[in-house]
Scaffold this active site. Structure first.
Site, PDB file in Angstrom:
ATOM      1  N   GLU A 103      -6.992   6.173  -5.405  1.00  0.00           N
ATOM      2  CA  GLU A 103      -6.199   6.106  -4.170  1.00  0.00           C
ATOM      3  C   GLU A 103      -7.029   6.548  -2.967  1.00  0.00           C
ATOM      4  O   GLU A 103      -8.001   7.299  -3.094  1.00  0.00           O
ATOM      5  CB  GLU A 103      -4.954   6.996  -4.306  1.00  0.00           C
ATOM      6  N   HIS A 130       0.890   2.205  -9.963  1.00  0.00           N
ATOM      7  CA  HIS A 130       1.480   3.138 -10.925  1.00  0.00           C
ATOM      8  C   HIS A 130       2.962   3.340 -10.619  1.00  0.00           C
ATOM      9  O   HIS A 130       3.451   2.999  -9.544  1.00  0.00           O
ATOM     10  CB  HIS A 130       0.752   4.490 -10.879  1.00  0.00           C
TER      11      HIS A 130
END
Length: 187
Positions: free
Chosen positions: A82, A8
């Protein structure tokens, strides 16, 4: 079958050098702008679908890529979330003396657990899309740990919007690395 792994783009915690982990921090204005720009360079005819982590920063980045290739809305792939940094989330990545914050903490998700869950999800994508290529918008630690596992050596730091590419192969992990953070690897 190829899987493009993209980290990202920028959040305020990235810019401040803080450990984000599973804390749901959105893209900042710079991150939105850069994600839009980067998505415009993706070839629509090359990718069949876009998947992403459930966190907002990846969902927003993935939306730009899905639009750019004319795909349906990004599909959430929970296993590529994550790494959890537990009680260390929000702490600086680097200490005042320039050394990296020690991640050997009982609340931090083990590297092996990250690799196991992510590789299982990527293998499932390869099974579902055997003759297609897909993009997965995920996180820096996720990409770095998967690359390290497959390569058997230290992987580079993964930059915001860094592109890495896996290809299915008859290998223990089920994949070989073709591109690591934008750098093509020799075949």
């Amino acid at each position: 079958m190829r899987i493009g792994l993209i980290r990202h783009d920028e959040t305020d915690w990235n810019a401040a050098g803080r450990l984000q982990g599973t804390t749901d921090i959105p893209l900042n204005a710079r991150g939105v702008s850069q994600a839009q720009d980067a998505a415009s360079f993706v070839r629509a005819d090359e990718w069949a679908a876009v998947y992403c982590s459930p966190l907002q920063r990846t969902r927003d980045t993935a939306a730009f890529f899905a639009k750019a290739i004319g795909a349906d809305a990004p599909r959430i792939l929970p296993e590529v979330i994550e790494r959890s940094f537990g009680e260390l989330e929000g702490e600086p990545v680097y200490r005042d003396d320039g050394t990296r914050t020690d991640l050997d903490h009982p609340t931090v998700e083990p590297e092996s657990a990250v690799v196991d869950r992510v590789l299982a999800a990527l293998r499932e994508l390869a099974r579902v899309h055997p003759d297609e290529h897909v993009l997965v918008i995920t996180h820096g630690s996720v990409v770095r740990l998967v690359l390290q596992h497959i390569l058997g050596r230290k992987a580079p730091r993964i930059s915001n919007l860094g592109y890495s590419e896996l290809e299915t192969a008859d290998a223990p992990s089920g994949f070989v690395v073709r591109v690591a953070n934008g750098y093509p690897l020799s075949r």
